[in-house]
Design an enzyme around this catalytic site. Sequence first.
Site, PDB file in Angstrom:
ATOM      1  N   ARG A 152      93.404 101.226 -67.315  1.00 31.92           N
ATOM      2  CA  ARG A 152      94.092 100.193 -68.076  1.00 31.92           C
ATOM      3  C   ARG A 152      95.567 100.581 -68.208  1.00 31.92           C
ATOM      4  NH1 ARG A 152      89.193 101.017 -70.913  1.00 31.92           N
ATOM      5  NH2 ARG A 152      87.843  99.174 -70.986  1.00 31.92           N
ATOM      6  N   LYS A 177      89.889 102.578 -74.290  1.00 39.27           N
ATOM      7  CA  LYS A 177      89.697 101.494 -75.244  1.00 39.27           C
ATOM      8  C   LYS A 177      88.614 101.869 -76.246  1.00 39.27           C
ATOM      9  CE  LYS A 177      89.158  96.457 -75.325  1.00 39.27           C
ATOM     10  NZ  LYS A 177      88.930  95.255 -74.487  1.00 39.27           N
ATOM     11  N   HIS A 250      97.430  95.285 -64.567  1.00 37.81           N
ATOM     12  CA  HIS A 250      96.043  94.899 -64.800  1.00 37.81           C
ATOM     13  C   HIS A 250      95.431  94.243 -63.570  1.00 37.81           C
ATOM     14  CE1 HIS A 250      93.095  95.193 -67.913  1.00 37.81           C
ATOM     15  NE2 HIS A 250      92.707  93.949 -67.767  1.00 37.81           N
ATOM     16  N   ARG A 253      93.840  96.786 -61.485  1.00 37.57           N
ATOM     17  CA  ARG A 253      92.516  97.143 -62.032  1.00 37.57           C
ATOM     18  C   ARG A 253      91.480  96.092 -61.641  1.00 37.57           C
ATOM     19  NH1 ARG A 253      89.787  99.768 -66.454  1.00 37.57           N
ATOM     20  NH2 ARG A 253      88.625  98.326 -67.781  1.00 37.57           N
ATOM     21  N   HIS A 276      84.031 100.267 -69.354  1.00 40.53           N
ATOM     22  CA  HIS A 276      83.569  99.146 -70.171  1.00 40.53           C
ATOM     23  C   HIS A 276      82.466  99.612 -71.117  1.00 40.53           C
ATOM     24  CE1 HIS A 276      85.012  95.904 -67.102  1.00 40.53           C
ATOM     25  NE2 HIS A 276      85.958  96.261 -67.940  1.00 40.53           N
ATOM     26  N   TYR A 285      83.402  90.232 -62.575  1.00 39.13           N
ATOM     27  CA  TYR A 285      83.813  90.626 -61.236  1.00 39.13           C
ATOM     28  C   TYR A 285      82.746  90.353 -60.184  1.00 39.13           C
ATOM     29  CZ  TYR A 285      87.431  93.095 -63.838  1.00 39.13           C
ATOM     30  OH  TYR A 285      88.474  93.404 -64.684  1.00 39.13           O
TER      31      TYR A 285
END
Length: 294
Positions: A152, A177, A250, A253, A276, A285
């Site tokens: 990220r 995150k 991004h 990514r 994630h 995706y």
Amino acid sequence: MEVTDVLIESFGNWLITLGYADSTVYTSKRHVNDFFFYLKEHEIRKLEKVKAETIIAYHNYLQERKNKRQTGSLSENYIISNINALKRLSKYLQETEQGKLSIEIKCKGNQSHQKSILTKEEVKLLYKACDHSILGIRDRAILGIYYGCGLRRSEGIALNVSDIHLGKNLVHVRKGKGSRERYVPLSLSVKEDLENYIYVARNQILSFKNQKQEALFLSMRSKRISENALLLRIHKLKEAASITKEVGLHSLRHSIATHLLQSGMKLEEVSQFLGHSSLESTQIYTHLAHEVSL
């Protein structure tokens, strides 16, 4: 046409025949099943009774529905995945002449993702645009972290040199995150680019001010690089590569996630790679990987 389990199963077989990934088939069938359950709760037993307002109402329901696995509402990615499953169902019904399902909902998030997905050839052009100067060597390392490792924006900026374990071929993401840590594998080419940057270009940048700095990516003033400076370099590479798409940190990514799924990597592995917290965030995706490859 009446809503049945047989319809869901035949829909899944149709997706398999078209070459969709197993994970996409699974999630599509699950989303369609949830939609049919919603229809039954609202006394709608036949697809002919499903109108445009029914789909809008279902979309609103998803936006207000609570997340069963964690606190809060459903993620935007999950909702996008759900609506796209219904679009696939609509296409299946039309092509098999079993009816019609009008899906007018436009998922802006999905559209913006797809517009920013780079092809593998476009990624090669970005790398080719990197010269052999100090900035060019740093550019290759930046591409390695944001495309090769799929970090990220904030994760890459926060990296320190000590987080790059060249001997183990790993990048330690300490500030992920939700304060989650993870280790990301380094490919041989990314490792070589990072070695070249750390031991050549970065040392030269440090010599300009003759000071110590723990940050991995440095500005020419030997300070931790800013987000704007990173975006400026990516924009310069994009122009040099003559790429017309919107390219940012991004989108790099998004691109590696799509390419990994296209190469056959399992959804669970891609989810872990990206850091994630759940598969819901990665599912977007799965259909992008199929659509971009068409």
